[in-house]
Design an enzyme around this catalytic site. Structure first.
Site, PDB file in Angstrom:
ATOM      1  N   CYS A  51      12.306  16.282   2.736  1.00 59.96           N
ATOM      2  CA  CYS A  51      13.262  15.211   3.518  1.00 59.96           C
ATOM      3  C   CYS A  51      12.874  15.126   5.017  1.00 59.96           C
ATOM      4  CB  CYS A  51      14.624  15.454   3.263  1.00 59.96           C
ATOM      5  SG  CYS A  51      15.680  14.640   4.465  1.00 59.96           S
ATOM      6  N   ASP A  58      12.051  17.422  -2.051  1.00 61.39           N
ATOM      7  CA  ASP A  58      12.464  16.435  -2.816  1.00 61.39           C
ATOM      8  C   ASP A  58      11.448  16.303  -4.231  1.00 61.39           C
ATOM      9  OD1 ASP A  58      14.779  15.273  -1.467  1.00 61.39           O
ATOM     10  OD2 ASP A  58      13.414  14.243  -0.060  1.00 61.39           O
ATOM     11  N   VAL A  73     -10.111   5.848  -9.415  1.00 65.11           N
ATOM     12  CA  VAL A  73      -9.910   6.796  -8.254  1.00 65.11           C
ATOM     13  C   VAL A  73     -10.472   7.846  -9.039  1.00 65.11           C
ATOM     14  CG1 VAL A  73      -7.290   7.287  -9.317  1.00 65.11           C
ATOM     15  CG2 VAL A  73      -8.204   8.108  -6.768  1.00 65.11           C
ATOM     16  N   GLU A  74     -10.937   8.925  -8.337  1.00 65.24           N
ATOM     17  CA  GLU A  74     -11.602  10.321  -8.937  1.00 65.24           C
ATOM     18  C   GLU A  74     -10.251  11.210  -9.016  1.00 65.24           C
ATOM     19  OE1 GLU A  74     -12.415  13.880  -9.560  1.00 65.24           O
ATOM     20  OE2 GLU A  74     -11.933  13.624  -7.354  1.00 65.24           O
ATOM     21  N   SER A  75     -10.160  11.646 -10.184  1.00 69.31           N
ATOM     22  CA  SER A  75      -8.774  12.434 -10.506  1.00 69.31           C
ATOM     23  C   SER A  75      -8.490  13.680  -9.461  1.00 69.31           C
ATOM     24  CB  SER A  75      -8.626  12.558 -11.829  1.00 69.31           C
ATOM     25  OG  SER A  75      -9.634  13.531 -12.236  1.00 69.31           O
ATOM     26  N   HIS A  92      11.861   8.701   0.224  1.00 71.63           N
ATOM     27  CA  HIS A  92      11.386   8.392  -0.999  1.00 71.63           C
ATOM     28  C   HIS A  92      10.452   7.074  -1.221  1.00 71.63           C
ATOM     29  CE1 HIS A  92      13.906  11.480  -2.466  1.00 71.63           C
ATOM     30  NE2 HIS A  92      14.760  11.087  -2.725  1.00 71.63           N
ATOM     31  N   GLU A  93      11.215   6.157  -0.593  1.00 70.32           N
ATOM     32  CA  GLU A  93      10.461   4.710  -0.294  1.00 70.32           C
ATOM     33  C   GLU A  93       9.013   4.755   0.264  1.00 70.32           C
ATOM     34  OE1 GLU A  93      14.983   4.435  -0.588  1.00 70.32           O
ATOM     35  OE2 GLU A  93      13.523   5.453   0.560  1.00 70.32           O
TER      36      GLU A  93
END
Length: 153
Positions: A51, A58, A73-75, A92-93
């Site tokens: 937060c 969170d 995307v390379e993992s 969060h957003e």
């Protein structure tokens, strides 16, 4: 030594330090060698951030779906990017949409969506959803299948 299409990767196959912030994280891409549309899904059931006001942790269950364009995307780099949020303060957003936008900028997918299923903060679960537009026709896109938070009920 032969040069391969993967020779530019700096993290996979190498000892890599955990980035301290999302800005420090390096997302890497590899060529998409398929000539058909298909969906790639990554699930991060133990995503954490902080937060930005209280510094309290969170937790979220993230589901990232995308239809590749020229790159994947390379993992390992994605894992390091996602874990760089552990010490990052953001709502969060901002976390959810920021992850999506960074992926779009890096791999330029034909389509991407992310579901951020956040555990309750202050008694209220917050779910955040983002996608780049409608999925291309003719591609099977499975449901994210993450139920709404039900607590102990």
């Amino acid at each position: 030594m032969m040069t391969s299409k993967y020779s530019g990767l700096t993290q996979l196959g190498h000892a890599t330090q955990q980035p301290q912030t999302p800005e420090d994280a390096i997302l890497e891409a590899v060529p998409n060698t398929q000539d058909v549309d298909y969906v790639v899904r990554f699930v991060a059931p133990e995503f954490t951030s902080l937060c930005p006001l209280t510094g309290q942790p969170d937790f979220a269950h993230l589901v990232i779906d995308y239809i590749p364009g020229p790159s994947l995307v390379e993992s390992k780099s994605l894992k390091l990017f996602l874990t760089s949020f552990r010490n990052h303060g953001a709502f969060h957003e901002d976390c959810t949409v920021g992850i999506a936008r960074r992926l779009v900028a890096t791999i330029q997918p034909k389509w991407l969506r992310i579901g951020g299923y956040w555990y309750p903060r202050g008694g209220i679960p917050i779910d955040v959803f983002y996608q780049t537009g409608p999925a291309p026709a003719g591609v099977w896109v499975p449901d994210q299948a993450v139920p709404s938070y039900r607590g102990r009920g």
